[in-house]
Design an enzyme around this catalytic site. Structure first.
Site, short mmCIF file in Angstrom:
data_model
loop_
_atom_site.label_atom_id
_atom_site.label_comp_id
_atom_site.label_asym_id
_atom_site.label_seq_id
_atom_site.Cartn_x
_atom_site.Cartn_y
_atom_site.Cartn_z
N LYS A 37 0.85 -1.19 0.00
CA LYS A 37 0.00 0.00 0.00
C LYS A 37 0.89 1.24 0.00
O LYS A 37 1.79 1.37 0.83
CB LYS A 37 -0.90 0.02 1.24
CG LYS A 37 -1.78 1.27 1.30
CD LYS A 37 -2.85 1.13 2.35
CE LYS A 37 -2.51 1.76 3.68
NZ LYS A 37 -2.46 3.23 3.65
N ASP A 64 -3.51 4.28 -1.99
CA ASP A 64 -4.46 4.81 -1.00
C ASP A 64 -4.55 6.32 -1.18
O ASP A 64 -4.00 7.08 -0.40
CB ASP A 64 -3.98 4.42 0.40
CG ASP A 64 -5.02 4.68 1.46
OD1 ASP A 64 -6.16 5.01 1.10
OD2 ASP A 64 -4.68 4.55 2.65
N LYS A 66 -7.52 8.09 -1.70
CA LYS A 66 -8.78 8.65 -1.17
C LYS A 66 -9.32 9.77 -2.06
O LYS A 66 -9.49 10.91 -1.62
CB LYS A 66 -8.60 9.13 0.26
CG LYS A 66 -8.23 8.00 1.22
CD LYS A 66 -8.27 8.43 2.66
CE LYS A 66 -7.92 7.30 3.59
NZ LYS A 66 -6.49 6.90 3.55
N ASP A 69 -13.70 14.37 -5.73
CA ASP A 69 -13.69 15.63 -6.49
C ASP A 69 -14.94 15.61 -7.35
O ASP A 69 -15.81 14.73 -7.18
CB ASP A 69 -12.39 15.70 -7.34
CG ASP A 69 -11.97 17.14 -7.62
OD1 ASP A 69 -12.83 17.94 -8.02
OD2 ASP A 69 -10.78 17.45 -7.43
N THR A 119 -11.93 6.64 10.37
CA THR A 119 -12.01 6.14 11.74
C THR A 119 -11.62 7.19 12.77
O THR A 119 -11.81 6.99 13.97
CB THR A 119 -11.16 4.87 11.94
OG1 THR A 119 -9.89 5.10 11.35
CG2 THR A 119 -11.80 3.66 11.33
N ARG A 210 3.54 -0.72 10.47
CA ARG A 210 4.69 -0.73 11.37
C ARG A 210 5.07 -2.09 11.93
O ARG A 210 6.28 -2.35 12.11
CB ARG A 210 4.47 0.30 12.48
CG ARG A 210 4.55 1.72 11.94
CD ARG A 210 3.90 2.71 12.84
NE ARG A 210 2.45 2.52 12.88
CZ ARG A 210 1.63 3.27 13.59
NH1 ARG A 210 2.11 4.26 14.32
NH2 ARG A 210 0.34 3.04 13.57
#
Ligand code: C5P
Length: 234
Positions: A37, A64, A66, A69, A119, A210
């Site tokens: 990603k 990713d 997002k 528009d 989130t 991570r």
């Protein structure tokens, strides 16, 4: 729907500050990881070139970005991402945006993932932003709108996955971040879940950052995640 191999269900988030460290991580992970990603930070740091290279090398890429528009702009941006060879692209779950993106993927293998409600938002934040729904209601409403628009999947927390799976049925891809092996450092994530529980709860793909990229042995960490996914998929 055919279930992908365990290795293809692990998506490693390359949340690294620059291209050199991202490329070094990909090199280190080698065959252990097949799906990456690339988010906004790395995209603005040269990540699109890396995405193209990864796709050319046979890796799968989740961009990713997002997108949100006006429909024409979303459609044209989606077509560019499709040309680049990405496998997943995120868009915000607004009906116009989803319909425009869906109409632009053409014959490519690009799959769209809708982000329902970030989130980081709670009911108060939604109220403040002028929405008349709370988080749970808005997530369910947007999940249905995504399905109606022909969007292929959703990004959501593993905790939401079982309830949303009931709403959308078996064919929508559910992609869940916030994954940690038991006892793992949760860092800034508030709600985490183990790979096995996420898979049991209906997740199709797991995004892990991570715990792999900051491990002392990233390759071993990735292989441990894949093993747990494989165990839970049987
Ligand atoms: O390092 P960690 O495993 O926490 O990284 C999770 C990845 O998933 C990050 O790229 C983060 O931006 C992304 N993500 C998330 N929570 C969401 C949506 C995306 O953690 N709700």
């Amino acid at each position: 729907m055919t279930v992908p191999a365990a290795r293809d269900r692990l998506i490693v988030a390359l949340d690294l500050p620059d291209l050199n460290s991202a490329e070094a991580m990909v090199e280190r992970l080698g065959e252990a990881v097949n799906f990456y990603k690339i988010g906004l930070e790395l995209t603005y740091g040269g990540g699109l070139e890396l995405a193209k290279r990864l796709a050319r090398d046979g890796k799968k890429v989740f961009l990713d970005l997002k997108l949100h528009d006006i429909p024409n702009t979303v459609a044209r941006a989606t077509a560019q991402v499709a040309d680049l060879g990405a496998t997943f692209l995120t868009i915000h779950a607004y009906p116009q945006t989803m319909q425009a993106a869906r109409g632009a993927i053409g014959a490519s293998s690009l799959r769209l993932l809708a982000v329902t409600v970030m989130t980081s938002y709670d009911d108060n934040d939604l109220n403040e932003a002028g929405y008349r729904f709370g988080v749970r209601e808005l997530v369910a409403r947007r999940a249905l709108q995504a399905r109606e628009a022909g969007v292929h999947g959703l990004v959501l927390s593993a905790e939401e996955a079982p309830a949303i799976r009931k709403v959308v049925g078996p064919d929508t891809l559910l992609v869940t971040p916030g994954i940690r092996q038991s006892g793992g450092d949760i860092a800034d994530q508030k709600r985490v879940m183990t790979p096995a529980r996420a898979i049991a709860g209906g997740a199709d793909y797991l995004v892990v950052g991570r715990p792999v990229t900051q491990a002392s042995d990233p390759r071993a960490a990735a292989l441990a995640f894949t093993a747990e996914i494989g165990g839970a998929s049987k």
